[in-house]
Design an enzyme around this catalytic site. Structure first.
Site, mmCIF file in Angstrom:
data_model
loop_
_atom_site.group_PDB
_atom_site.id
_atom_site.type_symbol
_atom_site.label_atom_id
_atom_site.label_comp_id
_atom_site.label_asym_id
_atom_site.label_seq_id
_atom_site.Cartn_x
_atom_site.Cartn_y
_atom_site.Cartn_z
ATOM 1 N N CYS A 195 37.207 31.857 50.158
ATOM 2 C CA CYS A 195 37.710 31.358 48.863
ATOM 3 C C CYS A 195 38.238 29.927 49.006
ATOM 4 O O CYS A 195 37.971 29.077 48.166
ATOM 5 C CB CYS A 195 38.858 32.216 48.347
ATOM 6 N N ASP A 196 39.035 29.678 50.032
ATOM 7 C CA ASP A 196 39.826 28.439 50.084
ATOM 8 C C ASP A 196 39.440 27.482 51.212
ATOM 9 O O ASP A 196 40.003 26.387 51.303
ATOM 10 C CB ASP A 196 41.318 28.793 50.256
ATOM 11 N N CYS A 240 42.037 34.188 52.475
ATOM 12 C CA CYS A 240 40.595 34.240 52.237
ATOM 13 C C CYS A 240 39.947 32.901 52.566
ATOM 14 O O CYS A 240 40.029 31.954 51.767
ATOM 15 C CB CYS A 240 40.354 34.636 50.777
HETATM 16 C C1 LIG Z 1 45.302 34.993 46.693
HETATM 17 C C2 LIG Z 1 43.886 35.466 46.482
HETATM 18 C C3 LIG Z 1 42.897 34.534 46.226
HETATM 19 C C4 LIG Z 1 41.579 34.960 46.016
HETATM 20 N N1 LIG Z 1 40.644 34.003 45.739
HETATM 21 C C5 LIG Z 1 39.383 34.379 45.448
HETATM 22 C C6 LIG Z 1 38.414 33.408 45.083
HETATM 23 O O1 LIG Z 1 38.692 32.201 45.032
HETATM 24 N N2 LIG Z 1 37.161 33.861 44.791
HETATM 25 C C7 LIG Z 1 36.829 35.184 44.835
HETATM 26 O O2 LIG Z 1 35.685 35.522 44.522
HETATM 27 N N3 LIG Z 1 37.723 36.121 45.203
HETATM 28 C C8 LIG Z 1 38.986 35.760 45.519
HETATM 29 N N4 LIG Z 1 39.906 36.692 45.889
HETATM 30 C C9 LIG Z 1 39.471 38.093 46.037
HETATM 31 C C10 LIG Z 1 39.345 38.783 44.657
HETATM 32 O O3 LIG Z 1 40.511 38.555 43.899
HETATM 33 C C11 LIG Z 1 39.074 40.274 44.838
HETATM 34 O O4 LIG Z 1 37.915 40.446 45.612
HETATM 35 C C12 LIG Z 1 38.896 40.968 43.492
HETATM 36 O O5 LIG Z 1 40.015 40.754 42.648
HETATM 37 C C13 LIG Z 1 38.675 42.470 43.667
HETATM 38 O O6 LIG Z 1 38.612 43.057 42.405
HETATM 39 P P1 LIG Z 1 38.904 44.615 42.180
HETATM 40 O O7 LIG Z 1 38.783 44.831 40.713
HETATM 41 O O8 LIG Z 1 38.080 45.408 43.091
HETATM 42 O O9 LIG Z 1 40.399 44.854 42.664
HETATM 43 P P2 LIG Z 1 41.795 44.169 42.272
HETATM 44 O O10 LIG Z 1 41.600 42.791 41.809
HETATM 45 O O11 LIG Z 1 42.665 44.423 43.443
HETATM 46 O O12 LIG Z 1 42.289 45.030 41.013
HETATM 47 C C14 LIG Z 1 42.718 46.362 41.152
HETATM 48 C C15 LIG Z 1 43.650 46.708 40.009
HETATM 49 O O13 LIG Z 1 43.928 48.091 40.059
HETATM 50 C C16 LIG Z 1 45.289 48.293 39.750
HETATM 51 N N5 LIG Z 1 45.694 49.592 40.316
HETATM 52 C C17 LIG Z 1 45.660 49.957 41.634
HETATM 53 N N6 LIG Z 1 46.052 51.236 41.788
HETATM 54 C C18 LIG Z 1 46.356 51.693 40.537
HETATM 55 C C19 LIG Z 1 46.829 52.949 40.038
HETATM 56 N N7 LIG Z 1 47.093 53.986 40.865
HETATM 57 N N8 LIG Z 1 47.033 53.071 38.710
HETATM 58 C C20 LIG Z 1 46.783 52.039 37.861
HETATM 59 N N9 LIG Z 1 46.338 50.829 38.283
HETATM 60 C C21 LIG Z 1 46.130 50.659 39.596
HETATM 61 C C22 LIG Z 1 45.998 47.113 40.381
HETATM 62 O O14 LIG Z 1 47.260 46.878 39.783
HETATM 63 C C23 LIG Z 1 44.992 45.989 40.107
HETATM 64 O O15 LIG Z 1 45.261 45.329 38.897
HETATM 65 C C24 LIG Z 1 41.238 36.331 46.097
HETATM 66 C C25 LIG Z 1 42.234 37.272 46.379
HETATM 67 C C26 LIG Z 1 43.541 36.856 46.561
HETATM 68 C C27 LIG Z 1 44.621 37.882 46.839
#
Ligand SMILES: Cc1cc2nc3c(=O)[nH]c(=O)nc-3n(C[C@H](O)[C@H](O)[C@H](O)COP(=O)(O)OP(=O)(O)OC[C@H]3O[C@@H](n4cnc5c(N)ncnc54)[C@H](O)[C@@H]3O)c2cc1C
Length: 300
Positions: free
Chosen positions: A135-136, A132
């Site tokens: 992000c970084d 990302c």
């Molecule tokens: C290494 C890294 C660094 C990042 N740094 C930043 C940053 O600095 N700033 C920023 O704003 N964003 C950052 N991001 C992006 C950010 O983390 C995501 O945009 C955000 O977490 C998305 O949130 P979400 O809730 O949509 O999905 P997710 O965070 O992906 O959460 C989805 C959840 O659903 C669960 N799940 C999926 N399918 C199922 C199922 N069938 N049954 C039960 N549970 C399930 C998963 O286990 C997970 O916990 C980063 C991402 C990564 C990977």
């Protein structure tokens, strides 16, 4: 039966839970990872979430979860393996065989970055390997970084990084880029971007942090960071036959989270949107919870 089941406890799911509980709904959050808080837990430092800049991703996730718990959210650990609607009721089956019934569902299952699957990649995530640039990228001011990929994200990342980095390598396995010609032209006009095609990264090297990468043409490049931008995989398989997906597998929905299936809403990285970040995921969760509350009111 629950008013609302939320699948996923990342920022989108937890924000949805908080808003839904405050709207007085009976809510359960289903999460497959033990005390999971989504992708953000993998981030060493989050510098772009308003009010909490500099916090670790793990701590930010914990704060989100604590806030959802504070309002009385019920959590259930387990993976949702099927989802169907019968007579207006959503039926969620978990891998354990347990079944949860709810009047409405918010699907907030997120997405994951595709891996290059080369030696050193996993070891150096957060230590020079990033998925990302937004992000970084700021960590590479005045430094050298490589972007791997050939689509729009890779091109945008290379341009974004070249505004602050000393030097950016754009490495792609084909000679042609999949991203827009306009971006390619811009890239070619930037003096601090070097395009290397066709080439594949074969190894990411370092001691405590990334210090170089090896390519399959034999070249070794000394650098400070590698941005891997070869696409994301939305976790949308469960709803593939229920809602509309775009060509990349994202659920087609605007910020209301409303999908074509009555009573099924989506939020966060799994939906079609421009920017996949914590702040937009949290915003989606809030919107989807309001949409779900309205749906429940209209259908009670
Ligand atoms: C290494 C890294 C660094 C990042 N740094 C930043 C940053 O600095 N700033 C920023 O704003 N964003 C950052 N991001 C992006 C950010 O983390 C995501 O945009 C955000 O977490 C998305 O949130 P979400 O809730 O949509 O999905 P997710 O965070 O992906 O959460 C989805 C959840 O659903 C669960 N799940 C999926 N399918 C199922 C199922 N069938 N049954 C039960 N549970 C399930 C998963 O286990 C997970 O916990 C980063 C991402 C990564 C990977």
């Amino acid at each position: 039966m629950k008013d609302l089941a939320i699948i996923g406890s990342g920022p989108a799911g937890l924000s949805a839970a908080l808003y839904a509980k405050r709207a007085n709904l009976d809510v359960v959050v289903i999460e497959k990872e033990f005390l999971g808080t989504g992708q953000i837990a993998e981030s060493a430092q989050v510098d772009n979430y308003l009010g909490l800049c500099g916090i670790s991703g793990f701590d930010l996730g914990e704060k989100f979860r604590a806030d959802a718990e504070h309002f009385g959210t019920e959590f259930l650990e387990g993976e949702a393996v099927s989802l169907e609607q019968k007579n207006g009721v959503w039926i969620i089956t978990l891998q354990s065989g347990d079944v949860i019934e709810a009047k409405a569902v918010i699907y907030a299952s997120g997405a994951s970055h595709k891996r290059l699957n080369v030696s050193g990649e996993e070891k150096f995530i957060g230590k020079g390997v990033s998925y990302c640039a937004i992000c970084d990228g700021a960590l590479y001011r005045g430094k050298t970084a490589a972007v791997i990929g050939g689509g729009d994200t890779a091109l945008d990342d290379a341009l974004y990084l070249s505004d602050m980095a000393k030097k950016v390598y754009l490495i792609h396995r084909r000679n042609e880029f999949r991203g827009s010609d306009k971006s390619v032209l811009k890239i070619r006009s930037r003096e601090n971007i070097e395009i290397i095609t066709p080439a594949n990264v074969t190894e990411i090297i370092g001691e405590n942090r990334v210090s170089s990468i090896k390519l399959d043409n034999g070249r070794e490049i000394i650098l400070d960071g590698v941005f891997i931008a070869i696409g994301m995989s939305p976790a949308s398989d469960l709803v593939r036959n229920i809602v509309d997906l775009d060509e990349n597998g994202y659920i087609k929905a605007d910020e209301t989270g409303i999908t074509k299936a009555a009573g099924l809403f989506c939020a966060g990285d799994v939906r079609t949107k421009k920017l996949r970040q914590v702040i937009t995921a949290a915003s989606d969760g809030a919107n989807a919870a309001v949409s779900a509350a309205e749906y429940l009111k209209e259908n009670s």
